[in-house]
Design a protein around this motif. Sequence first.
Motif, PDB file in Angstrom:
ATOM      1  N   VAL A   1       0.086  -5.048 -16.027  1.00 45.94           N
ATOM      2  CA  VAL A   1      -0.059  -5.267 -14.460  1.00 45.94           C
ATOM      3  C   VAL A   1      -1.121  -4.294 -14.019  1.00 45.94           C
ATOM      4  O   VAL A   1      -2.213  -4.579 -13.094  1.00 45.94           O
ATOM      5  CB  VAL A   1       1.240  -4.949 -13.696  1.00 45.94           C
ATOM      6  CG1 VAL A   1       0.891  -4.857 -12.131  1.00 45.94           C
ATOM      7  CG2 VAL A   1       2.098  -6.160 -14.066  1.00 45.94           C
ATOM      8  N   LEU A   2      -0.952  -2.857 -14.575  1.00 46.08           N
ATOM      9  CA  LEU A   2      -2.262  -1.927 -14.079  1.00 46.08           C
ATOM     10  C   LEU A   2      -3.588  -2.262 -14.600  1.00 46.08           C
ATOM     11  O   LEU A   2      -4.506  -2.475 -13.787  1.00 46.08           O
ATOM     12  CB  LEU A   2      -1.771  -0.594 -14.703  1.00 46.08           C
ATOM     13  CG  LEU A   2      -2.596   0.550 -14.296  1.00 46.08           C
ATOM     14  CD1 LEU A   2      -2.830   0.711 -12.991  1.00 46.08           C
ATOM     15  CD2 LEU A   2      -2.263   1.859 -15.445  1.00 46.08           C
ATOM     16  N   VAL A   3      -3.694  -2.811 -15.548  1.00 51.18           N
ATOM     17  CA  VAL A   3      -5.017  -3.191 -16.072  1.00 51.18           C
ATOM     18  C   VAL A   3      -5.459  -4.461 -15.352  1.00 51.18           C
ATOM     19  O   VAL A   3      -6.746  -4.504 -14.983  1.00 51.18           O
ATOM     20  CB  VAL A   3      -4.742  -3.694 -17.708  1.00 51.18           C
ATOM     21  CG1 VAL A   3      -6.184  -4.326 -18.279  1.00 51.18           C
ATOM     22  CG2 VAL A   3      -4.673  -2.165 -18.395  1.00 51.18           C
ATOM     23  N   ALA A   4      -4.707  -5.435 -14.900  1.00 50.60           N
ATOM     24  CA  ALA A   4      -5.066  -6.559 -14.359  1.00 50.60           C
ATOM     25  C   ALA A   4      -5.702  -6.046 -12.768  1.00 50.60           C
ATOM     26  O   ALA A   4      -6.726  -6.706 -12.462  1.00 50.60           O
ATOM     27  CB  ALA A   4      -3.923  -7.565 -14.345  1.00 50.60           C
TER      28      ALA A   4
ATOM     29  N   GLY B   1     -19.473  -7.234  -4.521  1.00 51.31           N
ATOM     30  CA  GLY B   1     -20.042  -6.568  -3.283  1.00 51.31           C
ATOM     31  C   GLY B   1     -19.060  -6.820  -2.181  1.00 51.31           C
ATOM     32  O   GLY B   1     -19.310  -6.706  -1.324  1.00 51.31           O
ATOM     33  N   GLN B   2     -17.596  -6.963  -2.503  1.00 48.32           N
ATOM     34  CA  GLN B   2     -16.504  -6.944  -1.919  1.00 48.32           C
ATOM     35  C   GLN B   2     -15.979  -5.518  -1.557  1.00 48.32           C
ATOM     36  O   GLN B   2     -14.984  -5.227  -1.882  1.00 48.32           O
ATOM     37  CB  GLN B   2     -15.614  -8.072  -2.316  1.00 48.32           C
ATOM     38  CG  GLN B   2     -15.790  -9.226  -2.308  1.00 48.32           C
ATOM     39  CD  GLN B   2     -16.234  -9.956  -1.087  1.00 48.32           C
ATOM     40  OE1 GLN B   2     -15.705  -9.734   0.137  1.00 48.32           O
ATOM     41  NE2 GLN B   2     -17.628 -10.667  -1.018  1.00 48.32           N
ATOM     42  N   VAL B   3     -16.767  -4.660  -1.280  1.00 48.69           N
ATOM     43  CA  VAL B   3     -16.302  -3.192  -1.166  1.00 48.69           C
ATOM     44  C   VAL B   3     -15.305  -2.839  -0.236  1.00 48.69           C
ATOM     45  O   VAL B   3     -14.261  -2.175  -0.386  1.00 48.69           O
ATOM     46  CB  VAL B   3     -17.614  -2.207  -1.291  1.00 48.69           C
ATOM     47  CG1 VAL B   3     -17.181  -0.922  -1.027  1.00 48.69           C
ATOM     48  CG2 VAL B   3     -18.632  -2.391  -2.175  1.00 48.69           C
ATOM     49  N   ALA B   4     -15.608  -3.435   1.013  1.00 48.86           N
ATOM     50  CA  ALA B   4     -14.450  -3.429   2.030  1.00 48.86           C
ATOM     51  C   ALA B   4     -13.099  -3.836   1.671  1.00 48.86           C
ATOM     52  O   ALA B   4     -12.190  -3.259   1.805  1.00 48.86           O
ATOM     53  CB  ALA B   4     -14.942  -4.178   3.186  1.00 48.86           C
ATOM     54  N   ALA B   5     -13.053  -4.873   0.989  1.00 54.64           N
ATOM     55  CA  ALA B   5     -11.851  -5.632   0.421  1.00 54.64           C
ATOM     56  C   ALA B   5     -11.095  -4.709  -0.726  1.00 54.64           C
ATOM     57  O   ALA B   5      -9.810  -4.206  -0.442  1.00 54.64           O
ATOM     58  CB  ALA B   5     -11.980  -6.988  -0.294  1.00 54.64           C
ATOM     59  N   ALA B   6     -12.154  -4.051  -1.352  1.00 53.72           N
ATOM     60  CA  ALA B   6     -11.533  -3.121  -2.303  1.00 53.72           C
ATOM     61  C   ALA B   6     -10.946  -2.005  -1.888  1.00 53.72           C
ATOM     62  O   ALA B   6     -10.093  -1.341  -2.251  1.00 53.72           O
ATOM     63  CB  ALA B   6     -12.524  -2.765  -3.534  1.00 53.72           C
ATOM     64  N   ALA B   7     -11.724  -1.516  -0.811  1.00 50.68           N
ATOM     65  CA  ALA B   7     -11.368  -0.031  -0.089  1.00 50.68           C
ATOM     66  C   ALA B   7     -10.108  -0.513   0.836  1.00 50.68           C
ATOM     67  O   ALA B   7      -9.269   0.478   0.762  1.00 50.68           O
ATOM     68  CB  ALA B   7     -12.657   0.182   1.051  1.00 50.68           C
ATOM     69  N   ALA B   8      -9.807  -1.661   1.099  1.00 51.42           N
ATOM     70  CA  ALA B   8      -8.655  -2.011   1.685  1.00 51.42           C
ATOM     71  C   ALA B   8      -7.426  -1.838   0.915  1.00 51.42           C
ATOM     72  O   ALA B   8      -6.272  -1.621   1.585  1.00 51.42           O
ATOM     73  CB  ALA B   8      -8.781  -3.084   2.693  1.00 51.42           C
ATOM     74  N   LEU B   9      -7.685  -2.033  -0.165  1.00 48.46           N
ATOM     75  CA  LEU B   9      -6.606  -2.016  -1.350  1.00 48.46           C
ATOM     76  C   LEU B   9      -6.339  -0.736  -1.836  1.00 48.46           C
ATOM     77  O   LEU B   9      -5.417  -0.500  -2.590  1.00 48.46           O
ATOM     78  CB  LEU B   9      -6.875  -3.143  -2.388  1.00 48.46           C
ATOM     79  CG  LEU B   9      -6.863  -4.462  -1.946  1.00 48.46           C
ATOM     80  CD1 LEU B   9      -7.156  -5.461  -3.212  1.00 48.46           C
ATOM     81  CD2 LEU B   9      -5.441  -4.860  -1.456  1.00 48.46           C
TER      82      LEU B   9
ATOM     83  N   PRO C   1      -4.894   2.348  -0.759  1.00 54.58           N
ATOM     84  CA  PRO C   1      -3.751   2.900  -0.728  1.00 54.58           C
ATOM     85  C   PRO C   1      -2.556   2.249  -1.536  1.00 54.58           C
ATOM     86  O   PRO C   1      -1.845   2.686  -2.316  1.00 54.58           O
ATOM     87  CB  PRO C   1      -3.230   2.565   0.898  1.00 54.58           C
ATOM     88  CG  PRO C   1      -4.549   2.612   1.524  1.00 54.58           C
ATOM     89  CD  PRO C   1      -5.520   1.976   0.571  1.00 54.58           C
ATOM     90  N   SER C   2      -2.585   0.871  -1.788  1.00 55.47           N
ATOM     91  CA  SER C   2      -1.898  -0.003  -2.439  1.00 55.47           C
ATOM     92  C   SER C   2      -2.030   0.281  -3.902  1.00 55.47           C
ATOM     93  O   SER C   2      -1.014   0.326  -4.859  1.00 55.47           O
ATOM     94  CB  SER C   2      -1.988  -1.502  -2.180  1.00 55.47           C
ATOM     95  OG  SER C   2      -1.617  -1.707  -0.836  1.00 55.47           O
ATOM     96  N   LEU C   3      -3.434   0.693  -4.367  1.00 55.83           N
ATOM     97  CA  LEU C   3      -3.551   0.799  -5.762  1.00 55.83           C
ATOM     98  C   LEU C   3      -2.995   2.234  -6.197  1.00 55.83           C
ATOM     99  O   LEU C   3      -2.555   2.441  -7.236  1.00 55.83           O
ATOM    100  CB  LEU C   3      -5.039   0.795  -6.198  1.00 55.83           C
ATOM    101  CG  LEU C   3      -5.592  -0.793  -5.828  1.00 55.83           C
ATOM    102  CD1 LEU C   3      -7.453  -0.545  -6.019  1.00 55.83           C
ATOM    103  CD2 LEU C   3      -5.150  -1.514  -6.894  1.00 55.83           C
ATOM    104  N   GLY C   4      -3.298   3.038  -5.114  1.00 53.15           N
ATOM    105  CA  GLY C   4      -2.672   4.434  -5.404  1.00 53.15           C
ATOM    106  C   GLY C   4      -0.997   4.506  -5.839  1.00 53.15           C
ATOM    107  O   GLY C   4      -0.654   5.240  -6.496  1.00 53.15           O
ATOM    108  N   LEU C   5      -0.486   3.702  -4.703  1.00 48.26           N
ATOM    109  CA  LEU C   5       1.113   3.717  -4.783  1.00 48.26           C
ATOM    110  C   LEU C   5       1.142   3.080  -6.319  1.00 48.26           C
ATOM    111  O   LEU C   5       2.288   3.309  -6.978  1.00 48.26           O
ATOM    112  CB  LEU C   5       1.444   2.759  -3.792  1.00 48.26           C
ATOM    113  CG  LEU C   5       2.894   2.760  -3.525  1.00 48.26           C
ATOM    114  CD1 LEU C   5       3.776   3.998  -3.878  1.00 48.26           C
ATOM    115  CD2 LEU C   5       3.535   1.685  -2.430  1.00 48.26           C
TER     116      LEU C   5
END
Length: 73
Positions: free
Chosen positions: A11-14, A26-34, A36-40
């Motif tokens: 799951v982590l790798v995916a 080019g979806q940097v805004a979408a990645a930035a929004a995620l 906090p969730s990725l950190g958790l």
Amino acid sequence: MSSKKVVTVAVLVAVLTWSTVMTVLGQVAAAAALLPSLGLLVQQIVQALTAPDGPRPATDPPIGDGGQEETRR
């Protein structure tokens, strides 16, 4: 390694791969929004991988007794 840990790593790798693909496309805004969730997610996976196998022992007293036994007279 237990099957639970293998699934956790998969799951982590995916999730990290998906975040990388979004950033490359080019979806940097979408990645930035995620972020906090990725950190958790990473925190929980590290905790799952470093925890001993088996059920977690109950160390807290049951809810309702306030941690003290009642004295009856």
